[in-house]
Scaffold this motif. Structure first.
Motif, PDB file in Angstrom:
ATOM      1  N   ASN A 134     -13.705  15.979  -1.297  1.00  0.00           N
ATOM      2  CA  ASN A 134     -13.822  14.558  -1.565  1.00  0.00           C
ATOM      3  C   ASN A 134     -12.435  14.074  -1.961  1.00  0.00           C
ATOM      4  N   ARG A 135     -11.918  13.099  -1.236  1.00  0.00           N
ATOM      5  CA  ARG A 135     -10.529  12.706  -1.424  1.00  0.00           C
ATOM      6  C   ARG A 135     -10.433  11.231  -1.797  1.00  0.00           C
ATOM      7  N   LEU A 136      -9.565  10.942  -2.769  1.00  0.00           N
ATOM      8  CA  LEU A 136      -9.288   9.564  -3.139  1.00  0.00           C
ATOM      9  C   LEU A 136      -8.345   8.947  -2.118  1.00  0.00           C
ATOM     10  N   VAL A 137      -8.681   7.770  -1.630  1.00  0.00           N
ATOM     11  CA  VAL A 137      -7.813   7.057  -0.692  1.00  0.00           C
ATOM     12  C   VAL A 137      -7.520   5.673  -1.253  1.00  0.00           C
ATOM     13  N   ALA A 138      -6.346   5.172  -0.943  1.00  0.00           N
ATOM     14  CA  ALA A 138      -5.946   3.849  -1.417  1.00  0.00           C
ATOM     15  C   ALA A 138      -5.110   3.169  -0.344  1.00  0.00           C
ATOM     16  N   THR A 139      -5.281   1.867  -0.219  1.00  0.00           N
ATOM     17  CA  THR A 139      -4.424   1.095   0.666  1.00  0.00           C
ATOM     18  C   THR A 139      -3.041   1.017   0.032  1.00  0.00           C
ATOM     19  N   ARG A 140      -2.019   1.176   0.846  1.00  0.00           N
ATOM     20  CA  ARG A 140      -0.647   1.090   0.336  1.00  0.00           C
ATOM     21  C   ARG A 140       0.107   0.004   1.093  1.00  0.00           C
ATOM     22  N   ILE A 141       0.824  -0.807   0.346  1.00  0.00           N
ATOM     23  CA  ILE A 141       1.583  -1.904   0.943  1.00  0.00           C
ATOM     24  C   ILE A 141       3.061  -1.721   0.614  1.00  0.00           C
ATOM     25  N   ALA A 142       3.912  -2.346   1.421  1.00  0.00           N
ATOM     26  CA  ALA A 142       5.357  -2.262   1.203  1.00  0.00           C
ATOM     27  C   ALA A 142       5.756  -3.179   0.054  1.00  0.00           C
ATOM     28  N   ALA A 143       6.531  -2.641  -0.868  1.00  0.00           N
ATOM     29  CA  ALA A 143       7.064  -3.415  -1.982  1.00  0.00           C
ATOM     30  C   ALA A 143       8.436  -2.847  -2.336  1.00  0.00           C
ATOM     31  N   VAL A 144       9.217  -3.615  -3.025  1.00  0.00           N
ATOM     32  CA  VAL A 144      10.590  -3.215  -3.362  1.00  0.00           C
ATOM     33  C   VAL A 144      10.650  -2.726  -4.801  1.00  0.00           C
ATOM     34  N   ILE A 145      11.185  -1.514  -5.000  1.00  0.00           N
ATOM     35  CA  ILE A 145      11.441  -1.031  -6.356  1.00  0.00           C
ATOM     36  C   ILE A 145      12.945  -0.972  -6.577  1.00  0.00           C
ATOM     37  N   PHE A 146      13.347  -1.002  -7.835  1.00  0.00           N
ATOM     38  CA  PHE A 146      14.762  -0.979  -8.190  1.00  0.00           C
ATOM     39  C   PHE A 146      15.089   0.377  -8.810  1.00  0.00           C
ATOM     40  N   PRO A 147      15.815   1.222  -8.088  1.00  0.00           N
ATOM     41  CA  PRO A 147      16.087   2.586  -8.561  1.00  0.00           C
ATOM     42  C   PRO A 147      16.908   2.601  -9.844  1.00  0.00           C
ATOM     43  N   PHE A 148      16.712   3.639 -10.618  1.00  0.00           N
ATOM     44  CA  PHE A 148      17.506   3.830 -11.828  1.00  0.00           C
ATOM     45  C   PHE A 148      18.940   4.163 -11.437  1.00  0.00           C
ATOM     46  N   GLY A 149      19.891   3.661 -12.209  1.00  0.00           N
ATOM     47  CA  GLY A 149      21.295   3.943 -11.949  1.00  0.00           C
ATOM     48  C   GLY A 149      21.938   3.006 -10.957  1.00  0.00           C
ATOM     49  N   THR A 150      21.242   1.904 -10.582  1.00  0.00           N
ATOM     50  CA  THR A 150      21.809   0.934  -9.647  1.00  0.00           C
ATOM     51  C   THR A 150      21.834  -0.440 -10.300  1.00  0.00           C
ATOM     52  N   THR A 151      22.487  -1.383  -9.634  1.00  0.00           N
ATOM     53  CA  THR A 151      22.568  -2.736 -10.181  1.00  0.00           C
ATOM     54  C   THR A 151      21.789  -3.735  -9.333  1.00  0.00           C
ATOM     55  N   ASP A 152      22.175  -3.914  -8.064  1.00  0.00           N
ATOM     56  CA  ASP A 152      21.540  -4.936  -7.230  1.00  0.00           C
ATOM     57  C   ASP A 152      20.861  -4.343  -6.001  1.00  0.00           C
ATOM     58  N   LEU A 153      20.465  -3.093  -6.086  1.00  0.00           N
ATOM     59  CA  LEU A 153      19.860  -2.416  -4.941  1.00  0.00           C
ATOM     60  C   LEU A 153      18.341  -2.333  -5.093  1.00  0.00           C
ATOM     61  N   GLY A 154      17.629  -2.690  -4.033  1.00  0.00           N
ATOM     62  CA  GLY A 154      16.190  -2.531  -3.987  1.00  0.00           C
ATOM     63  C   GLY A 154      15.810  -1.670  -2.799  1.00  0.00           C
ATOM     64  N   ILE A 155      14.827  -0.808  -2.964  1.00  0.00           N
ATOM     65  CA  ILE A 155      14.402   0.085  -1.886  1.00  0.00           C
ATOM     66  C   ILE A 155      12.927  -0.159  -1.589  1.00  0.00           C
ATOM     67  N   PRO A 156      12.591  -0.434  -0.324  1.00  0.00           N
ATOM     68  CA  PRO A 156      11.179  -0.631   0.010  1.00  0.00           C
ATOM     69  C   PRO A 156      10.404   0.677  -0.054  1.00  0.00           C
ATOM     70  N   MET A 157       9.271   0.644  -0.721  1.00  0.00           N
ATOM     71  CA  MET A 157       8.403   1.811  -0.865  1.00  0.00           C
ATOM     72  C   MET A 157       6.959   1.383  -0.615  1.00  0.00           C
ATOM     73  N   LEU A 158       6.085   2.353  -0.392  1.00  0.00           N
ATOM     74  CA  LEU A 158       4.664   2.076  -0.248  1.00  0.00           C
ATOM     75  C   LEU A 158       3.984   2.296  -1.593  1.00  0.00           C
ATOM     76  N   VAL A 159       3.316   1.285  -2.093  1.00  0.00           N
ATOM     77  CA  VAL A 159       2.665   1.363  -3.401  1.00  0.00           C
ATOM     78  C   VAL A 159       1.170   1.079  -3.236  1.00  0.00           C
ATOM     79  N   PRO A 160       0.331   1.668  -4.097  1.00  0.00           N
ATOM     80  CA  PRO A 160      -1.124   1.487  -3.960  1.00  0.00           C
ATOM     81  C   PRO A 160      -1.577   0.101  -4.377  1.00  0.00           C
ATOM     82  N   THR A 161      -2.590  -0.385  -3.666  1.00  0.00           N
ATOM     83  CA  THR A 161      -3.208  -1.664  -4.014  1.00  0.00           C
ATOM     84  C   THR A 161      -4.703  -1.569  -3.733  1.00  0.00           C
ATOM     85  N   ASP A 162      -5.487  -2.399  -4.396  1.00  0.00           N
ATOM     86  CA  ASP A 162      -6.934  -2.390  -4.183  1.00  0.00           C
ATOM     87  C   ASP A 162      -7.381  -3.522  -3.263  1.00  0.00           C
ATOM     88  N   ASN A 163      -6.435  -4.262  -2.700  1.00  0.00           N
ATOM     89  CA  ASN A 163      -6.773  -5.360  -1.804  1.00  0.00           C
ATOM     90  C   ASN A 163      -5.758  -5.424  -0.660  1.00  0.00           C
TER      91      ASN A 163
END
Length: 198
Positions: A41-70
Motif C-alpha cells: 500500500n503506497r502513499l501517492v501525492a500530486t506534485r507541482i512545480a514550485a521555486v525554492i531558494f537554496p541555502f547559501g545563495t542570494t537571488d537564485l531560485g530552483i524549480p522543484m516538484l513539491v506535494p499538493t493536495d489539489n
C-alpha cells in the motif's frame, strides 16, 4: 564472541544471505516485479512545480516538484499495489514549511535556474495509519516479518530571506504541528541540502 543461540541460527542466516545475494543479482525489471509481488500500500501525492531558494545563495531560485493536495492524485489500484492519498499529511507538511517548500510566483529579480542533480534539503513525515500488524515476506531474504502500515511523505525545502539551514531546522523542530505529529505516534526526519551552490 558469538552466543550459542547465534551459532544455532547459522544455517538459517546463511540461507537468508544466499537469497539476498540472489536478489542483488537480479536485473531491474526482475527487482520491480519482486517489489510488486509484495502487494504493498503506497502513499501517492500530486506534485507541482514550485521555486525554492537554496541555502547559501542570494537571488537564485530552483524549480522543484513539491506535494499538493489539489488536484487529488490518481489512486487507482492493481492486484499487486494499492494507492492511498493522505491530504491531512500534505496539509501538515505545507503548514510546517510554509513558503519554504516552494513558491509558484517569484519576483522578477530572482534568477530561476534548473540546476541538474541539485539535492535540496528535505523534510520527511511518517505516520502509522493502522494499529494492526500485517505479515509480509521479505523480497530480500524470504523471511516473514510483521509491520504496521505507515504513510511517508517528503518535500524539498529552502530558505526565506537570509535563513541558514540550521535556523530553518530549528524552526521546523519547534513548530506546533511537529509536536502534534509526534504526540500522535508519528515521526519526522530532516535531511540537509547536499548540493553546494556558489
Amino acid at each position: 564472541m558469538a552466543r550459542y543461540s547465534d551459532l544455532k541460527r547459522g544455517p538459517e542466516l546463511a540461507a537468508a544471505y544466499a537469497k539476498y545475494q540472489a536478489y542483488l543479482a537480479l536485473d531491474r525489471p526482475a527487482k520491480k516485479a519482486a517489489y510488486k509481488g509484495l502487494n504493498v500500500n503506497r502513499l501517492v501525492a500530486t506534485r507541482i512545480a514550485a521555486v525554492i531558494f537554496p541555502f547559501g545563495t542570494t537571488d537564485l531560485g530552483i524549480p522543484m516538484l513539491v506535494p499538493t493536495d489539489n488536484p487529488a492524485p490518481d489512486v487507482s489500484t492493481t492486484t499487486a499495489e494499492s494507492k492511498e492519498a493522505d491530504a491531512a499529511l500534505i496539509t501538515r507538511m505545507k503548514t510546517i514549511l510554509g513558503t519554504r517548500n516552494g513558491q509558484t510566483t517569484v519576483a522578477n529579480t530572482v534568477r530561476v535556474l534548473d540546476v541538474p542533480k541539485f539535492k535540496p534539503a528535505k523534510l520527511f513525515l511518517k505516520r502509522v495509519t493502522g494499529t494492526a500488524s500485517t505479515e509480509q515476506v521479505s523480497r530480500f531474504t524470504g523471511i516473514p516479518y510483521k509491520r504496521k502500515q505507515t504513510n511517508t511523505l517528503s518535500s524539498p525545502f529552502g530558505k526565506n530571506g537570509t535563513e541558514t539551514f540550521e535556523e530553518v531546522a530549528k524552526v521546523i523542530k519547534a513548530h506546533a504541528e511537529i509536536a502534534t505529529h509526534v504526540s500522535a505516534g508519528g515521526s519526522y526526519r530532516i535531511v540537509p541540502q547536499l548540493s553546494l551552490i556558489a
